[in-house]
Design an enzyme around this catalytic site. Sequence first.
Site, PDB file in Angstrom:
ATOM      1  N   LEU A 264       2.219 -21.849  17.433  1.00 22.50           N
ATOM      2  CA  LEU A 264       1.610 -23.192  17.405  1.00 22.50           C
ATOM      3  C   LEU A 264       0.137 -23.078  17.039  1.00 22.50           C
ATOM      4  O   LEU A 264      -0.751 -23.413  17.816  1.00 22.50           O
ATOM      5  CB  LEU A 264       1.783 -23.894  18.750  1.00 22.50           C
ATOM      6  CG  LEU A 264       3.078 -24.677  18.917  1.00 22.50           C
ATOM      7  CD1 LEU A 264       3.130 -25.346  20.276  1.00 22.50           C
ATOM      8  CD2 LEU A 264       3.238 -25.706  17.808  1.00 22.50           C
ATOM      9  N   HIS A 265      -0.105 -22.572  15.841  1.00 26.36           N
ATOM     10  CA  HIS A 265      -1.454 -22.495  15.292  1.00 26.36           C
ATOM     11  C   HIS A 265      -1.803 -23.880  14.725  1.00 26.36           C
ATOM     12  O   HIS A 265      -1.070 -24.842  14.923  1.00 26.36           O
ATOM     13  CB  HIS A 265      -1.462 -21.401  14.227  1.00 26.36           C
ATOM     14  CG  HIS A 265      -2.820 -21.076  13.697  1.00 26.36           C
ATOM     15  ND1 HIS A 265      -3.894 -20.890  14.515  1.00 26.36           N
ATOM     16  CD2 HIS A 265      -3.271 -20.898  12.441  1.00 26.36           C
ATOM     17  CE1 HIS A 265      -4.950 -20.607  13.777  1.00 26.36           C
ATOM     18  NE2 HIS A 265      -4.591 -20.613  12.505  1.00 26.36           N
ATOM     19  N   ALA A 266      -2.932 -23.966  14.048  1.00 30.33           N
ATOM     20  CA  ALA A 266      -3.486 -25.267  13.684  1.00 30.33           C
ATOM     21  C   ALA A 266      -2.504 -26.186  12.952  1.00 30.33           C
ATOM     22  O   ALA A 266      -2.272 -27.320  13.386  1.00 30.33           O
ATOM     23  CB  ALA A 266      -4.745 -25.068  12.861  1.00 30.33           C
TER      24      ALA A 266
ATOM     25  N   ALA B  12       0.667 -27.053  14.964  1.00 33.89           N
ATOM     26  CA  ALA B  12       0.269 -27.904  16.091  1.00 33.89           C
ATOM     27  C   ALA B  12      -0.043 -29.316  15.600  1.00 33.89           C
ATOM     28  O   ALA B  12       0.331 -30.312  16.232  1.00 33.89           O
ATOM     29  CB  ALA B  12      -0.945 -27.305  16.807  1.00 33.89           C
TER      30      ALA B  12
END
Lengths: 178, 84
Positions: B14-16, B19
Amino acid sequence: MTDQSEDDAATPAPAAPAATASPEAGPCRPELVLSRLEAGSWQEVLTAMAELAERSGFGAPTLRDALLAREETSPTGLPTVIPVAIPHADAEHVRRFGLAVALLDRPVRFGEMGTDDNQVDVRAVFMPLIPDADKQVGFLMSMIGMLKDGSWADAIQDQDPNTIADRVNDLLGQQGAG
Amino acid sequence: MPERAVVVAHEVGLHARPAASLVKEAAKFTASITVRHGDKTANAKSIIDVLGLGAGQHAEVVLAAEGDDAEDALDRLERVLSEG
């Protein structure tokens, strides 16, 4: 005919990484800090930070274009207590692990991450430079932990790059990164 | 409150961008939605909350929703997380 030495002299040599911090000091280095950046747009901010990262040996020559393209489609402004942006590029555009920081002379409007068209007036920009994709999520979590309540600003405003780098590394260390 | 356990498929977790996709989708529903990872619980409509979860690839997270469209929200967000 121009001799080889003149050709070499005309080509700007890549800047050697400054030896102002030990490798153990943490990801934020003084040579990656812009303590009072004047910029009129997010494109100018990202360009200044990418050029700094490249000169310091942390960013590849492709970093600037990669950052601009990504920010255009996936904006990184965050509506934190003190609004920040966290632009970043894929690992292939990064040479060394680091964190570039720019404190903005006046707020610059960025798109808000996670929205289609909201915008935030950003006061500071934190640009992780992570050559290992596996470390991105953990570092981002620590950075968000540091940035979300705004107390970081008191520690680094109106300071010189050395002090800013030291304090950012301290704050990240308190979140488990560094 | 209906819940759904989901394994995060995206290669960087759940990186940028993942996310942001989750938050955008969550915002389309009226239900209150949370994402739990370990001992952390995030409002699925808050990008700052979701980034603070630190959920990497293959992390198991639990979605929970409450409201008229809770089941639809869980269906949609489960797909977002599991499709990578």
